[in-house]
Design a protein around this motif. Structure first.
Motif, PDB file in Angstrom:
ATOM      1  N   VAL A  19       0.858  -1.182   0.000  1.00 46.23           N
ATOM      2  CA  VAL A  19       0.000   0.000   0.000  1.00 46.23           C
ATOM      3  C   VAL A  19       0.901   1.241   0.000  1.00 46.23           C
ATOM      4  O   VAL A  19       1.623   1.483   0.964  1.00 46.23           O
ATOM      5  CB  VAL A  19      -1.005  -0.011   1.181  1.00 46.23           C
ATOM      6  N   PRO A  20       0.899   2.012  -1.111  1.00 40.98           N
ATOM      7  CA  PRO A  20       1.803   3.163  -1.232  1.00 40.98           C
ATOM      8  C   PRO A  20       1.223   4.433  -0.612  1.00 40.98           C
ATOM      9  O   PRO A  20       1.066   5.463  -1.283  1.00 40.98           O
ATOM     10  CB  PRO A  20       1.967   3.303  -2.755  1.00 40.98           C
ATOM     11  N   HIS A  21       0.876   4.345   0.655  1.00 39.96           N
ATOM     12  CA  HIS A  21       0.307   5.483   1.369  1.00 39.96           C
ATOM     13  C   HIS A  21       1.008   5.632   2.717  1.00 39.96           C
ATOM     14  O   HIS A  21       1.355   4.637   3.350  1.00 39.96           O
ATOM     15  CB  HIS A  21      -1.196   5.301   1.593  1.00 39.96           C
ATOM     16  N   ALA A  22       1.185   6.855   3.165  1.00 38.55           N
ATOM     17  CA  ALA A  22       1.896   7.131   4.418  1.00 38.55           C
ATOM     18  C   ALA A  22       1.027   6.930   5.654  1.00 38.55           C
ATOM     19  O   ALA A  22       1.506   7.104   6.776  1.00 38.55           O
ATOM     20  CB  ALA A  22       2.432   8.564   4.400  1.00 38.55           C
ATOM     21  N   THR A  23      -0.240   6.564   5.462  1.00 39.00           N
ATOM     22  CA  THR A  23      -1.143   6.462   6.607  1.00 39.00           C
ATOM     23  C   THR A  23      -1.969   5.174   6.600  1.00 39.00           C
ATOM     24  O   THR A  23      -3.056   5.131   7.170  1.00 39.00           O
ATOM     25  CB  THR A  23      -2.093   7.682   6.658  1.00 39.00           C
ATOM     26  N   ALA A  24      -1.474   4.126   5.962  1.00 40.97           N
ATOM     27  CA  ALA A  24      -2.193   2.851   5.934  1.00 40.97           C
ATOM     28  C   ALA A  24      -1.176   1.722   5.995  1.00 40.97           C
ATOM     29  O   ALA A  24       0.013   1.927   5.764  1.00 40.97           O
ATOM     30  CB  ALA A  24      -3.040   2.735   4.666  1.00 40.97           C
ATOM     31  N   GLY A  25      -1.650   0.529   6.320  1.00 42.90           N
ATOM     32  CA  GLY A  25      -0.763  -0.621   6.395  1.00 42.90           C
ATOM     33  C   GLY A  25      -1.502  -1.895   6.032  1.00 42.90           C
ATOM     34  O   GLY A  25      -2.701  -1.876   5.745  1.00 42.90           O
ATOM     35  N   LEU A  26      -0.775  -2.999   6.055  1.00 41.68           N
ATOM     36  CA  LEU A  26      -1.327  -4.311   5.736  1.00 41.68           C
ATOM     37  C   LEU A  26      -0.979  -5.284   6.848  1.00 41.68           C
ATOM     38  O   LEU A  26       0.076  -5.174   7.472  1.00 41.68           O
ATOM     39  CB  LEU A  26      -0.753  -4.814   4.410  1.00 41.68           C
ATOM     40  N   ALA A  27      -1.871  -6.231   7.076  1.00 47.08           N
ATOM     41  CA  ALA A  27      -1.631  -7.229   8.120  1.00 47.08           C
ATOM     42  C   ALA A  27      -2.205  -8.568   7.668  1.00 47.08           C
ATOM     43  O   ALA A  27      -3.070  -8.621   6.790  1.00 47.08           O
ATOM     44  CB  ALA A  27      -2.278  -6.796   9.435  1.00 47.08           C
ATOM     45  N   ILE A  28      -1.713  -9.619   8.283  1.00 45.13           N
ATOM     46  CA  ILE A  28      -2.286 -10.953   8.107  1.00 45.13           C
ATOM     47  C   ILE A  28      -2.861 -11.348   9.450  1.00 45.13           C
ATOM     48  O   ILE A  28      -2.126 -11.521  10.423  1.00 45.13           O
ATOM     49  CB  ILE A  28      -1.226 -11.965   7.620  1.00 45.13           C
ATOM     50  N   ILE A  29      -4.198 -11.420   9.501  1.00 43.64           N
ATOM     51  CA  ILE A  29      -4.902 -11.712  10.752  1.00 43.64           C
ATOM     52  C   ILE A  29      -6.106 -12.618  10.474  1.00 43.64           C
ATOM     53  O   ILE A  29      -6.502 -12.796   9.328  1.00 43.64           O
ATOM     54  CB  ILE A  29      -5.400 -10.424  11.461  1.00 43.64           C
ATOM     55  N   LEU A  82       3.791   0.627  12.920  1.00 42.08           N
ATOM     56  CA  LEU A  82       3.272  -0.519  13.676  1.00 42.08           C
ATOM     57  C   LEU A  82       2.647  -1.579  12.777  1.00 42.08           C
ATOM     58  O   LEU A  82       2.692  -2.775  13.078  1.00 42.08           O
ATOM     59  CB  LEU A  82       2.223  -0.047  14.686  1.00 42.08           C
ATOM     60  N   VAL A  83       2.008  -1.146  11.705  1.00 42.81           N
ATOM     61  CA  VAL A  83       1.371  -2.035  10.736  1.00 42.81           C
ATOM     62  C   VAL A  83       2.058  -1.769   9.400  1.00 42.81           C
ATOM     63  O   VAL A  83       1.839  -0.734   8.783  1.00 42.81           O
ATOM     64  CB  VAL A  83      -0.151  -1.775  10.636  1.00 42.81           C
ATOM     65  N   ALA A  84       2.908  -2.680   8.971  1.00 42.80           N
ATOM     66  CA  ALA A  84       3.782  -2.474   7.810  1.00 42.80           C
ATOM     67  C   ALA A  84       2.999  -2.160   6.534  1.00 42.80           C
ATOM     68  O   ALA A  84       1.858  -2.604   6.380  1.00 42.80           O
ATOM     69  CB  ALA A  84       4.645  -3.716   7.594  1.00 42.80           C
ATOM     70  N   PRO A  85       3.625  -1.433   5.613  1.00 47.77           N
ATOM     71  CA  PRO A  85       2.949  -1.118   4.354  1.00 47.77           C
ATOM     72  C   PRO A  85       2.971  -2.257   3.334  1.00 47.77           C
ATOM     73  O   PRO A  85       2.448  -2.109   2.235  1.00 47.77           O
ATOM     74  CB  PRO A  85       3.717   0.103   3.832  1.00 47.77           C
ATOM     75  N   SER A  86       3.575  -3.405   3.689  1.00 46.43           N
ATOM     76  CA  SER A  86       3.561  -4.524   2.752  1.00 46.43           C
ATOM     77  C   SER A  86       3.604  -5.860   3.479  1.00 46.43           C
ATOM     78  O   SER A  86       4.054  -5.939   4.626  1.00 46.43           O
ATOM     79  CB  SER A  86       4.743  -4.436   1.777  1.00 46.43           C
ATOM     80  N   VAL A  87       3.111  -6.886   2.791  1.00 49.95           N
ATOM     81  CA  VAL A  87       3.248  -8.277   3.228  1.00 49.95           C
ATOM     82  C   VAL A  87       3.593  -9.107   1.992  1.00 49.95           C
ATOM     83  O   VAL A  87       3.186  -8.779   0.878  1.00 49.95           O
ATOM     84  CB  VAL A  87       1.974  -8.843   3.910  1.00 49.95           C
ATOM     85  N   THR A  88       4.344 -10.165   2.192  1.00 50.88           N
ATOM     86  CA  THR A  88       4.692 -11.075   1.110  1.00 50.88           C
ATOM     87  C   THR A  88       4.262 -12.479   1.517  1.00 50.88           C
ATOM     88  O   THR A  88       4.522 -12.915   2.639  1.00 50.88           O
ATOM     89  CB  THR A  88       6.206 -11.039   0.823  1.00 50.88           C
ATOM     90  N   VAL A  89       3.593 -13.156   0.581  1.00 50.31           N
ATOM     91  CA  VAL A  89       3.031 -14.479   0.854  1.00 50.31           C
ATOM     92  C   VAL A  89       3.546 -15.466  -0.196  1.00 50.31           C
ATOM     93  O   VAL A  89       3.523 -15.162  -1.395  1.00 50.31           O
ATOM     94  CB  VAL A  89       1.482 -14.415   0.787  1.00 50.31           C
ATOM     95  N   PRO A  90       3.999 -16.661   0.234  1.00 47.52           N
ATOM     96  CA  PRO A  90       4.372 -17.681  -0.743  1.00 47.52           C
ATOM     97  C   PRO A  90       3.123 -18.184  -1.475  1.00 47.52           C
ATOM     98  O   PRO A  90       2.026 -18.223  -0.908  1.00 47.52           O
ATOM     99  CB  PRO A  90       5.004 -18.787   0.105  1.00 47.52           C
ATOM    100  N   VAL A  91       3.310 -18.552  -2.730  1.00 45.10           N
ATOM    101  CA  VAL A  91       2.213 -19.034  -3.565  1.00 45.10           C
ATOM    102  C   VAL A  91       2.627 -20.376  -4.166  1.00 45.10           C
ATOM    103  O   VAL A  91       3.728 -20.509  -4.711  1.00 45.10           O
ATOM    104  CB  VAL A  91       1.892 -18.020  -4.698  1.00 45.10           C
ATOM    105  N   GLY A  92       1.768 -21.375  -4.040  1.00 46.82           N
ATOM    106  CA  GLY A  92       2.010 -22.690  -4.624  1.00 46.82           C
ATOM    107  C   GLY A  92       0.865 -23.073  -5.538  1.00 46.82           C
ATOM    108  O   GLY A  92      -0.300 -23.009  -5.129  1.00 46.82           O
TER     109      GLY A  92
END
Length: 133
Positions: free
Chosen positions: A38-48, A90-100
């Motif tokens: 997410v290329p924004h200074a006020t948002a983030g991504l999470a895995i929950i 606190l909530v990173a702007p990116s997440v990376t997930v393996p894909v199979g």
């Protein structure tokens, strides 16, 4: 690298589940890694886990950690907007997930979500990128 940009409206939701979009993006791509950014200074991504209260618990926790008051040096926008600019620490702007085989290898209860507490900007872009492996 394959890439796609999602346009996400956060006007009514502070946590937006992107898992379906990520699954669809990865579906025909085989094995590799999917990065969600997410290329924004006020948002983030999470895995929950979503739907069982964890999403609400995350918002409640972030609001306790980042109160909306006048303590912030970054002071433009709505009251307490400085808290929005601390969120990506606190909530990173990116997440990376393996894909199979075209499927994100998430755990049973894991969802990829956009976290956006900012009420001043309710339109977000989220970039999905796939690198074959």
């Amino acid at each position: 690298m394959d890439s796609q940009v999602l346009d996400v409206d956060t006007a009514r939701r502070r946590i937006v589940d992107l898992t379906g979009d990520v699954r669809q993006f990865c579906a025909s791509r085989g094995d590799g890694l999917c990065n969600v950014f997410v290329p924004h200074a006020t948002a983030g991504l999470a895995i929950i886990e979503t739907g069982a209260g964890s999403d609400s618990d995350l918002i409640d926790t972030l609001e306790r950690l980042l109160p909306r008051d006048d303590r912030y040096r970054h002071a433009h926008g709505s009251p307490g907007h400085g808290a929005d600019h601390v969120l990506p620490g606190l909530v990173a702007p990116s997440v990376t997930v393996p894909v199979g085989s075209g499927e994100p290898l998430l755990g049973t209860w894991q969802s990829i979500v956009l976290v956006d507490l900012n009420r001043d900007n309710t339109r977000r872009n989220v970039r999905l990128s796939f690198v074959s492996g």
